[in-house]
Design a protein around this motif. Structure first.
Motif, PDB file in Angstrom:
ATOM      1  N   LYS A 269      -7.122  13.341  15.541  1.00 43.13           N
ATOM      2  CA  LYS A 269      -7.897  13.661  14.349  1.00 43.13           C
ATOM      3  C   LYS A 269      -6.740  13.546  13.315  1.00 43.13           C
ATOM      4  N   LEU A 270      -6.280  13.175  12.692  1.00 40.25           N
ATOM      5  CA  LEU A 270      -5.264  13.332  11.509  1.00 40.25           C
ATOM      6  C   LEU A 270      -5.474  13.455  10.427  1.00 40.25           C
ATOM      7  N   ALA A 271      -5.209  14.382   9.495  1.00 41.16           N
ATOM      8  CA  ALA A 271      -4.890  14.775   8.494  1.00 41.16           C
ATOM      9  C   ALA A 271      -3.813  14.157   7.381  1.00 41.16           C
ATOM     10  N   LEU A 272      -4.647  13.249   6.548  1.00 43.74           N
ATOM     11  CA  LEU A 272      -3.516  12.694   6.123  1.00 43.74           C
ATOM     12  C   LEU A 272      -3.322  13.504   4.456  1.00 43.74           C
ATOM     13  N   THR A 273      -2.217  13.309   3.479  1.00 49.28           N
ATOM     14  CA  THR A 273      -2.199  12.846   2.430  1.00 49.28           C
ATOM     15  C   THR A 273      -2.089  12.145   2.186  1.00 49.28           C
ATOM     16  N   GLY A 274      -3.123  11.784   0.221  1.00 47.62           N
ATOM     17  CA  GLY A 274      -2.222  10.083  -0.329  1.00 47.62           C
ATOM     18  C   GLY A 274      -3.272   9.282  -0.227  1.00 47.62           C
ATOM     19  N   VAL A 275      -4.497   9.593   0.445  1.00 46.06           N
ATOM     20  CA  VAL A 275      -5.700   8.407   0.589  1.00 46.06           C
ATOM     21  C   VAL A 275      -6.318   8.210  -0.064  1.00 46.06           C
ATOM     22  N   GLY A 276      -6.207   6.840  -0.851  1.00 42.35           N
ATOM     23  CA  GLY A 276      -6.395   6.629  -2.250  1.00 42.35           C
ATOM     24  C   GLY A 276      -8.291   7.175  -2.328  1.00 42.35           C
ATOM     25  N   LYS A 277      -9.039   7.009  -3.078  1.00 45.26           N
ATOM     26  CA  LYS A 277     -10.452   6.922  -3.176  1.00 45.26           C
ATOM     27  C   LYS A 277     -10.863   5.878  -2.090  1.00 45.26           C
ATOM     28  N   TYR A 278     -12.338   5.715  -0.803  1.00 40.50           N
ATOM     29  CA  TYR A 278     -12.804   4.491  -0.254  1.00 40.50           C
ATOM     30  C   TYR A 278     -14.087   4.563  -0.506  1.00 40.50           C
TER      31      TYR A 278
ATOM     32  N   PRO B 293       0.709  -1.044  -0.036  1.00 37.08           N
ATOM     33  CA  PRO B 293      -0.249   0.301   0.181  1.00 37.08           C
ATOM     34  C   PRO B 293       0.984   1.184  -0.056  1.00 37.08           C
ATOM     35  N   ALA B 294       0.282   2.089  -0.635  1.00 37.88           N
ATOM     36  CA  ALA B 294       0.896   3.764  -1.021  1.00 37.88           C
ATOM     37  C   ALA B 294       1.059   4.111   0.704  1.00 37.88           C
ATOM     38  N   ALA B 295       2.085   4.525   0.599  1.00 31.25           N
ATOM     39  CA  ALA B 295       2.496   5.847   2.296  1.00 31.25           C
ATOM     40  C   ALA B 295       1.790   7.143   1.764  1.00 31.25           C
TER      41      ALA B 295
ATOM     42  N   SER C  47      -3.270  -3.002   5.181  1.00 32.63           N
ATOM     43  CA  SER C  47      -2.240  -1.509   5.796  1.00 32.63           C
ATOM     44  C   SER C  47      -1.913  -2.472   7.061  1.00 32.63           C
ATOM     45  N   LYS C  48      -0.893  -0.965   7.449  1.00 25.30           N
ATOM     46  CA  LYS C  48       0.333  -0.305   8.523  1.00 25.30           C
ATOM     47  C   LYS C  48      -0.262   0.595   8.482  1.00 25.30           C
ATOM     48  N   ILE C  49      -0.726   0.982  10.056  1.00 27.40           N
ATOM     49  CA  ILE C  49      -0.414   1.662  10.908  1.00 27.40           C
ATOM     50  C   ILE C  49       0.187   1.850  12.222  1.00 27.40           C
ATOM     51  N   ALA C  50       1.270   2.957  12.108  1.00 28.80           N
ATOM     52  CA  ALA C  50       1.859   3.135  12.841  1.00 28.80           C
ATOM     53  C   ALA C  50       2.552   4.186  13.591  1.00 28.80           C
ATOM     54  N   PHE C  51       2.749   4.053  15.235  1.00 29.53           N
ATOM     55  CA  PHE C  51       2.412   6.147  15.808  1.00 29.53           C
ATOM     56  C   PHE C  51       3.804   6.337  16.742  1.00 29.53           C
TER      57      PHE C  51
ATOM     58  N   LYS D 212       3.316  16.536  20.253  1.00 33.01           N
ATOM     59  CA  LYS D 212       4.124  16.552  19.658  1.00 33.01           C
ATOM     60  C   LYS D 212       4.017  14.789  19.277  1.00 33.01           C
ATOM     61  N   PHE D 213       3.912  14.736  18.288  1.00 32.79           N
ATOM     62  CA  PHE D 213       3.375  12.891  17.379  1.00 32.79           C
ATOM     63  C   PHE D 213       4.180  13.222  15.947  1.00 32.79           C
ATOM     64  N   ASP D 214       4.186  11.661  15.712  1.00 34.75           N
ATOM     65  CA  ASP D 214       4.371  11.390  14.364  1.00 34.75           C
ATOM     66  C   ASP D 214       3.826   9.813  13.784  1.00 34.75           C
ATOM     67  N   ALA D 215       3.392   9.970  12.803  1.00 36.93           N
ATOM     68  CA  ALA D 215       2.593   8.302  11.587  1.00 36.93           C
ATOM     69  C   ALA D 215       3.168   8.316  11.309  1.00 36.93           C
ATOM     70  N   GLN D 216       3.324   6.952  10.470  1.00 33.46           N
ATOM     71  CA  GLN D 216       3.768   6.098   9.151  1.00 33.46           C
ATOM     72  C   GLN D 216       2.465   4.668   8.869  1.00 33.46           C
ATOM     73  N   ILE D 217       1.978   5.737   8.502  1.00 32.13           N
ATOM     74  CA  ILE D 217       1.069   5.316   7.483  1.00 32.13           C
ATOM     75  C   ILE D 217       0.747   4.676   6.348  1.00 32.13           C
ATOM     76  N   ALA D 218       0.493   3.493   6.037  1.00 34.89           N
ATOM     77  CA  ALA D 218       0.312   2.705   4.864  1.00 34.89           C
ATOM     78  C   ALA D 218      -0.989   2.155   4.703  1.00 34.89           C
ATOM     79  N   PHE D 219      -2.400   3.197   4.081  1.00 41.12           N
ATOM     80  CA  PHE D 219      -3.137   2.715   4.066  1.00 41.12           C
ATOM     81  C   PHE D 219      -3.720   2.736   2.840  1.00 41.12           C
TER      82      PHE D 219
END
Length: 196
Positions: free
Chosen positions: A187-196, A29-31, A73-77, A58-65
């Motif tokens: 509440k997480l704002a993301l770019t790069g999520v495909g159509k669901y 899956p694309a990140a 999908s893989k989600i890590a915080f 402060k926080f970070d996330a690696q999301i491949a949804f």
């Protein structure tokens, strides 16, 4: 082997390698990228019956949804525990200390997904492991997606027991002073999520 046969074989091998590479890329899956300025991880609890709201700065996330294959999908915080704030200087000074988040010894709280399941259009359940102060617990997080232009917002809330993670030890373990139940909201704002 003549030059023509060698060239043909080399071209065939190159094409096979390219197809395998494309296939591997299609399976992964694309990140997506987190937009920190438009994202929030907050918590709410009660202290002596009074609601207390806070958040992590402060926080970070690696999301491949992959909306088409959520199970892949893989989600890590990773959350900086020393960045916790409830908006009161005295309380904020206590939160990083050993009785609470013990931020020097455990600078990060983490979440790692194990399974992602679609339960309705735009609604998912993410099961995984939440680790705070070295204590690991299984959690199931409901997630709702909404889109506005190129930005997808993932939001939800779930409850934890603070004492299961040793948040608020010693005198603070008294649940008549600080309730055991803590609501975690995000509440997480993301770019790069495909159509669901």
């Amino acid at each position: 082997m003549n030059t023509f046969s060698f060239t043909l074989r080399a071209a065939s091998l190159a094409m096979a390698a390219a197809l395998l590479s494309m296939s591997a890329q299609a399976q992964a899956p694309a990140a997506q990228k987190l937009i920190p300025a438009q994202s929030e991880i907050a918590f709410a609890s009660k202290q002596m019956g009074v609601s207390v709201d806070g958040h992590f700065k402060k926080f970070d996330a690696q999301i491949a949804f992959d909306p088409a294959k959520p199970e892949a999908s893989k989600i890590a915080f990773a959350i900086d525990t020393g960045s916790a704030t409830v908006g009161a200087p005295e309380s904020d000074a206590e939160l990083p200390k050993p009785d609470w988040f013990s931020a020097v010894k455990f600078p990060q709280a983490t979440f790692q997904s194990g399974a992602v399941k679609k339960i309705a259009p735009g609604k998912y359940e993410v099961a995984g492991k939440l680790s705070i102060k070295g204590n690991v617990r299984d959690v199931v997080v409901p997630v709702t997606l909404s889109q506005a232009g190129a930005i997808t917002t993932a939001s939800g809330a779930f409850a934890i027991k603070r004492l299961a993670f040793k948040i608020g030890e010693n005198e603070w373990a008294d649940t008549s002073m600080v309730a055991d139940d803590v609501q975690v909201k995000f509440k997480l704002a993301l770019t790069g999520v495909g159509k669901y």
